[in-house]
Design an enzyme around this catalytic site. Structure first.
Site, PDB file in Angstrom:
ATOM      1  N   GLY A  68       1.088   2.095  -1.525  1.00 20.13           N
ATOM      2  CA  GLY A  68       0.363   2.334  -2.768  1.00 20.13           C
ATOM      3  C   GLY A  68       0.688   3.693  -3.369  1.00 20.13           C
ATOM      4  CB  SER A  69      -1.344   5.915  -5.496  1.00 18.11           C
ATOM      5  OG  SER A  69      -1.583   4.932  -6.492  1.00 18.11           O
ATOM      6  CB  THR A  70       0.285   7.512  -0.193  1.00  9.49           C
ATOM      7  OG1 THR A  70       0.881   6.293   0.263  1.00  9.49           O
ATOM      8  CG2 THR A  70      -1.219   7.444  -0.026  1.00  9.49           C
ATOM      9  CB  ILE A  71       5.019   5.767  -2.595  1.00 11.70           C
ATOM     10  CG1 ILE A  71       6.499   5.839  -2.161  1.00 11.70           C
ATOM     11  CG2 ILE A  71       4.947   5.184  -3.987  1.00 11.70           C
ATOM     12  CD1 ILE A  71       6.684   5.957  -0.694  1.00 11.70           C
ATOM     13  CE  LYS A  72       0.854   5.772  -8.564  1.00 14.60           C
ATOM     14  NZ  LYS A  72      -0.444   5.636  -9.239  1.00 14.60           N
TER      15      LYS A  72
END
Length: 596
Positions: A303-307
């Site tokens: 999820g957004s932890t890759i951003k």
């Protein structure tokens, strides 16, 4: 028949030879003498010349080589606190051949063992041709003495060792457990089984027909105890992580959770907690799913932890700067047949704002500018799609699809954490790399067994992204509940739908991944909460960020990490002093009034 009279007047049959008594005596004496010589020669051969073979046959009936049990090495945490120890126990065994000769004593024995009589009889009958069978293993010596006190013929005991885990459920997934033969089955016990296992000794003894040892003949091989193992785990931080996970699952109605804490400089794993868990001191065949170390075996879309990593790739490639502007209006953009949307219309953002507000559209705009192979290689360098090398049994490698299978929408969805998968440990390692000035370290569970870091990202880019991530925990960010007074915290929330039936369900993973303190990073932590109740909240900033705050707040103090945000630290100290004065004022007034 005709007869004749000999010269002495004796009548004898005519035509037969005269009987020779002297010759007969000589012959018999010779034969007996020859037999005596043969017997003496055979005795000499057996007793003096070829006695080894027959001695071996005799010894086989009474001489036995029995093992000398040895203990496994102790497992301790990084501070020397015992996590797994071996305690001496007894095992009761029997000689089926001897026991079956006394069937009248079997009911008494079955009662002493606490087993049904038919079960005991069946076991003995099935092994009627054997001389050894375990009746009850790894019990307290006092319990074994109580069984032997019945003096049932053919029942004996021997010393063994049993593994004991003082921390119980809190460290079950890290340590694993041993089986009935004291061999490692899961976790560290399995990964380091050869190191921890001792080498049993052996000695020759003489046993009587009842199996009792009557003489120790000689020592064949001395027992070698297993070697001790010092883990990187800090049991205090582990307890904090376990406690906060449990409280969060109760608060949010989630089904499971994981938390990983890394030492940024060394890659040492300071804590690795999972729920649901089990008691390693009493492992049963039930609830096998609870034994799974989700932090290293379960694959989740990050999820957004890759951003932050997507932003780092854009900065490294030079296609964006920290001040690049992204227009996210009207809150969605096309993605093939689908749409990429933000949780609301975030309007115009700069690069930092993309992270602060967690914009899917912003990261999609960044990867549009990146070459496919470059973006894939960048994620691979951060450890996605390969095992971390921690050495934990069953560690998953994650999934980073090769460029050749990417569809038209793949890269865009990967930029905000869908279409690839990773373990919580892999995410924690990636964030540790950002905090370590772009240097990647291999996670390890053994204290002092760390390797030299490898530069996989420009230090300036890593430091810049870390500063951007700090805004997530500050006012206006998505994880203000992760803020720790006195310390600058960098992190990123995440809320990802769970894949189901070729699509996505209405169930979620809630994430928070963070680093603290920003000025001199010490810890990287990832919290994953699986399937929180939507009626109680699903967003990572609400569900997972408080776990990070509580655990890291305790860890910073336990490790005496100095604050890097002096202003908020002083303000917090003043607030605490004011609260203390307010609590003490009523007590002082009561004392002044003369009441006890």
């Amino acid at each position: 028949m005709k007869f004749r009279r000999d010269r002495n007047g004796v009548v004898r049959p005519r035509g037969r030879a005269q009987f020779d008594l002297r010759g007969r005596l000589t012959l018999v004496t010779g034969v007996l003498g020859l037999c005596g010589v043969v017997l003496v020669a055979r005795a000499v051969d057996l007793q003096l010349v070829d006695n080894a073979y027959y001695q071996q046959k005799a010894d086989a009936r009474f001489l036995r080589e029995i093992p000398i049990p040895t203990s496994r090495g102790m497992i301790t945490d990084r501070n020397g606190e015992p996590l797994a120890v071996s305690s001496p126990v007894d095992s009761v065994w029997g000689n089926p051949q001897e026991l079956l000769k006394h069937p009248d004593r079997l009911p008494e024995l079955a009662k002493a063992l606490g087993v049904p009589l038919d079960h005991l009889e069946r076991r003995l009958t099935q092994r009627a041709d054997k001389e050894f069978v375990y009746l009850k293993r790894r019990i307290n010596p006092s319990e074994a003495e109580a069984i032997l006190a019945h003096k049932v013929p053919g029942v004996f005991s021997q010393r063994e060792f049993r593994r004991f885990y003082p921390q119980g459920e809190a460290l079950a997934h890290v340590l694993g457990f041993t089986n009935i033969d004291d061999a490692g089955q899961e976790g560290v016990e399995l990964a380091f089984d050869e190191w921890l296992s001792g080498v049993p000794g052996a000695q020759r003894v003489i046993r009587d027909r009842r199996g009792r040892i009557v003489e120790n003949v000689d020592l064949v091989r001395a027992a070698q105890p297993g070697k001790d193992l010092t883990l990187s785990i800090d049991r205090r931080i582990q307890y904090l992580a376990h406690r906060e996970l449990r409280a969060t699952l109760q608060r949010t109605g989630a089904s499971a959770g994981s938390a990983v804490v890394l030492d940024i400089a060394t890659g040492e794993i300071l804590a690795m907690a999972n729920l649901p868990t089990y008691n390693p001191n009493a492992v049963t065949g039930e609830h096998r799913d609870a034994r799974r170390n989700r932090a290293v075996t379960d694959l989740i879309e990050p999820g957004s932890t890759i951003k932050p990593i997507t932003v780092a790739a854009g900065l490294s490639a030079g296609v964006i700067t920290p001040h690049t502007i992204f227009d996210t209006n009207p809150g969605w953009i096309p993605n093939g047949r689908y749409r990429t949307t933000d949780h609301r219309n975030l309007g115009v953002l700069d690069t930092t704002g993309v992270i602060t507000k967690s914009s899917n559209i912003g990261t999609s705009r960044i990867v549009e500018k990146l070459d496919n192979a470059y973006y894939h290689d960048y994620l691979a360098r951060l450890g996605f799609g390969r095992v971390t090398g921690s050495g934990f049994p069953g560690e998953a490698s994650g999934l980073l699809p090769p460029v050749s299978v990417w569809s038209g929408t793949h890269k865009q969805t990967m930029s905000y954490g869908y279409g690839l998968s990773a373990t919580p440990l892999q995410i924690a390692r990636a964030y540790a790399t950002l905090a370590n000035h772009g240097r990647a370290v291999r996670p390890t569970l053994v204290k002092g067994q760390h390797e030299e870091p490898v530069q996989v990202m420009e230090a300036a880019v890593a430091d810049t992204v870390l500063k951007m991530m700090q805004t997530v925990t500050e006012p206006g960010g998505t994880a203000i509940q992760a803020a720790i007074p006195g310390y600058h915290v960098a992190g990123k929330t995440g809320t990802a739908r769970k894949a189901s039936g070729g699509g996505y369900s209405r169930r979620y993973f809630s994430f928070f991944a963070g680093v603290v303190p920003v000025e001199n990073p010490r810890f990287s932590m990832v919290v994953v909460i699986d399937d929180p109740d939507p009626t109680k909240g699903i967003y990572g900033g609400f569900v997972s960020a408080p776990v990070f705050k509580s655990v890291m707040d305790g860890a910073l103090r336990l490790m005496d990490v100095p604050p890097d945000d002096i202003e908020t630290w002083l303000a917090e100290q003043a607030k605490q002093q004011e609260k203390e004065r307010a609590r003490s004022a009523p007590r002082m007034a009561t004392t002044a009034g003369g009441r006890p």
